[in-house]
Design a protein around this motif. Structure first.
Motif, PDB file in Angstrom:
ATOM      1  N   ALA A 284       0.899  -0.939  -0.019  1.00 38.85           N
ATOM      2  CA  ALA A 284      -0.149   0.046   0.003  1.00 38.85           C
ATOM      3  C   ALA A 284       0.827   1.417   0.180  1.00 38.85           C
ATOM      4  O   ALA A 284       1.797   1.144   0.826  1.00 38.85           O
ATOM      5  CB  ALA A 284      -0.864  -0.036   1.110  1.00 38.85           C
ATOM      6  N   ALA A 285       0.457   2.232  -0.573  1.00 46.60           N
ATOM      7  CA  ALA A 285       1.070   3.359  -0.999  1.00 46.60           C
ATOM      8  C   ALA A 285       0.950   4.227   0.346  1.00 46.60           C
ATOM      9  O   ALA A 285       0.184   4.597   0.952  1.00 46.60           O
ATOM     10  CB  ALA A 285       0.484   4.202  -2.047  1.00 46.60           C
ATOM     11  N   VAL A 286       2.210   4.811   0.891  1.00 47.01           N
ATOM     12  CA  VAL A 286       2.319   5.580   1.941  1.00 47.01           C
ATOM     13  C   VAL A 286       2.786   7.087   1.665  1.00 47.01           C
ATOM     14  O   VAL A 286       2.241   8.003   2.216  1.00 47.01           O
ATOM     15  CB  VAL A 286       3.797   4.906   2.735  1.00 47.01           C
ATOM     16  N   ASN A 287       3.550   7.258   0.813  1.00 48.81           N
ATOM     17  CA  ASN A 287       3.918   8.708   0.113  1.00 48.81           C
ATOM     18  C   ASN A 287       4.462   8.504  -1.159  1.00 48.81           C
ATOM     19  O   ASN A 287       4.949   7.342  -1.693  1.00 48.81           O
ATOM     20  CB  ASN A 287       5.006   9.208   1.028  1.00 48.81           C
ATOM     21  N   ARG A 288       4.379   9.454  -1.908  1.00 48.87           N
ATOM     22  CA  ARG A 288       4.592   9.675  -3.391  1.00 48.87           C
ATOM     23  C   ARG A 288       5.244  11.176  -3.587  1.00 48.87           C
ATOM     24  O   ARG A 288       4.811  12.248  -2.784  1.00 48.87           O
ATOM     25  CB  ARG A 288       3.552   9.611  -4.337  1.00 48.87           C
ATOM     26  N   SER A 289       6.242  11.243  -4.471  1.00 47.97           N
ATOM     27  CA  SER A 289       6.874  12.543  -4.721  1.00 47.97           C
ATOM     28  C   SER A 289       7.489  12.550  -6.061  1.00 47.97           C
ATOM     29  O   SER A 289       7.966  11.477  -6.604  1.00 47.97           O
ATOM     30  CB  SER A 289       7.907  13.155  -3.745  1.00 47.97           C
ATOM     31  N   GLU A 290       7.715  13.843  -6.752  1.00 38.65           N
ATOM     32  CA  GLU A 290       8.265  13.668  -7.976  1.00 38.65           C
ATOM     33  C   GLU A 290       9.128  15.108  -7.876  1.00 38.65           C
ATOM     34  O   GLU A 290       8.820  15.975  -7.306  1.00 38.65           O
ATOM     35  CB  GLU A 290       7.451  13.734  -9.089  1.00 38.65           C
ATOM     36  N   SER A 291      10.312  14.902  -8.939  1.00 37.60           N
ATOM     37  CA  SER A 291      11.278  16.363  -8.987  1.00 37.60           C
ATOM     38  C   SER A 291      11.736  16.209 -10.338  1.00 37.60           C
ATOM     39  O   SER A 291      11.707  15.310 -10.888  1.00 37.60           O
ATOM     40  CB  SER A 291      12.260  16.369  -7.993  1.00 37.60           C
ATOM     41  N   ARG A 292      12.083  17.531 -10.758  1.00 31.46           N
ATOM     42  CA  ARG A 292      12.929  17.852 -12.095  1.00 31.46           C
ATOM     43  C   ARG A 292      14.105  18.609 -11.567  1.00 31.46           C
ATOM     44  O   ARG A 292      14.061  19.502 -10.988  1.00 31.46           O
ATOM     45  CB  ARG A 292      11.956  18.264 -13.019  1.00 31.46           C
ATOM     46  N   ILE A 293      15.358  18.108 -11.903  1.00 30.91           N
ATOM     47  CA  ILE A 293      16.511  18.485 -11.524  1.00 30.91           C
ATOM     48  C   ILE A 293      17.438  18.669 -12.705  1.00 30.91           C
ATOM     49  O   ILE A 293      17.568  17.829 -13.443  1.00 30.91           O
ATOM     50  CB  ILE A 293      16.988  17.818 -10.277  1.00 30.91           C
ATOM     51  N   ALA A 294      18.314  19.617 -12.457  1.00 26.13           N
ATOM     52  CA  ALA A 294      19.416  19.874 -13.402  1.00 26.13           C
ATOM     53  C   ALA A 294      20.801  19.681 -12.574  1.00 26.13           C
ATOM     54  O   ALA A 294      21.008  20.310 -11.490  1.00 26.13           O
ATOM     55  CB  ALA A 294      19.384  21.230 -14.089  1.00 26.13           C
TER      56      ALA A 294
END
Length: 350
Positions: free
Chosen positions: A113-123
């Protein structure tokens, strides 16, 4: 004549080998100490066998509920390079920067089961591995209520320091390492040389003392409402210790451990632990990152050290051999001895 030509050829080849060795060691290999533009990093998985965490779940009526759970955790980080965005960079970033889309998923180890989600864009700088200023960078944490998702808005974060890479030729010094909870880069101090996962590494450590972290008002209100009913104000404290093992030739992170602790502290009432875990690379991650670091280290040392040394030795041997052959091929020059003048004979006088 043939000996002189052969000797001159061997001598020239020897000098060429020495020059090529210097070019490899000081020009070609240093110029290649950069993250390949087409690199696709492997997924990295952190695991904790027994953790405490706040989890949003849907209740019987379909409404989201927040509870504190105890179970194993599995946190997966996947990286997808954005080749088109990197190709469109201009100025100092052009050719020197990679753009990565990073996805993080933390799940319960027992149920998935999902606890946390995140996304990033980085250089990231291709040589130092540091985050560089880029208007497209962003970060988005999935809110506690999964029905209220927000997009990763460009420019909503200023990444800095090291995140997923250390510099090629990592030094025994303090680096700045990004902390996602505080949204700032903090010192990561060199500790010692260690053999880790079969590789010579540098061990670094980052200590973050307990402090209050900033949360969105609606997120803090949700935590207080679910976990400390009756309290409308409070804060969340955070502390962490990170230990990282870096293969210095490539800057690859081959070992990672993180101890993180968070508490919800209401103004009235008892604090509630909302996250406590001891996370580290699982065995599959250790195997794949160790293999890639070993391959990169071997290639850099082969082309940057062993091949140049071999070329220098070969070049000197060829040059000496060519000189000796050319010297033996010279025809000796003989100078005719000077003729001594014979004394003129005189007639005897009577």
């Amino acid at each position: 004549m043939k000996r002189r030509i052969t000797g001159a050829t061997l001598f020239g080849l020897g000098i060429l080998c020495v020059l090529l060795a210097g070019a490899l060691a000081w020009i070609i290999v240093p110029s290649q100490r950069k993250v390949p533009l087409d690199l696709i990093p492997p997924d990295v998985v952190l695991e904790a066998s027994n953790a405490t965490f706040a989890q949003v779940q849907l209740g019987p009526d379909g409404a989201p509920q927040l509870t504190v759970e105890n179970a194993g955790l599995r946190a997966t980080t996947g990286i997808k390079p954005d080749f088109e965005a990197a190709a469109d960079l201009t100025g100092d970033l052009e050719g020197n920067t990679v753009i990565w889309n990073v996805f993080n998923a933390t799940d319960r180890a027992d149920t998935g089961a999902a606890v946390n989600r995140s996304e990033s864009r980085i250089a990231l700088d291709r040589e130092s591995g540091e985050a560089v200023t880029w208007p497209g960078q962003c970060h988005n944490e999935a809110p506690q209520d999964p029905s209220q998702n927000t997009a990763c808005t460009p420019g909503n974060v200023d990444f800095e320091g090291q995140l997923y890479l250390f510099p090629f030729g990592t030094q025994k010094q303090t680096y700045l390492y990004w902390d996602s909870a505080l949204h700032e880069a903090l010192p990561m101090e060199y500790q010692a040389e260690e053999e880790y996962n079969g590789l010579p590494t540098y061990r670094f450590e980052q200590q973050i003392p307990q402090q209050i972290i900033n949360l969105e008002p609606q997120e803090l209100s949700a935590l207080l409402g679910f976990l400390t009913p009756g309290s409308t104000t409070g804060s969340v404290t955070y502390q962490a210790t990170r230990t990282i093992w870096v293969e210095p030739e490539t800057g690859a992170i081959v070992g990672y451990r993180e101890l993180q602790h968070r508490e919800l502290v209401p103004v009235v009432g008892t604090p509630v632990v909302i996250f406590d875990a001891d996370l580290g690379y699982n065995q599959a991650t250790l195997d794949v990152v160790g293999e890639k670091a070993a391959d990169g280290r071997s290639q850099l040392r082969l082309l940057g050290t062993y091949v140049p040394i071999g070329l220098v030795v070969l070049g000197l041997l060829l040059a000496v051999l060519g000189y000796l052959i050319a010297r033996r091929g010279r025809r000796p020059y003989y100078q005719a001895p000077a003729r001594t003048a014979e004394p003129e004979t005189t007639r005897a006088q009577a």
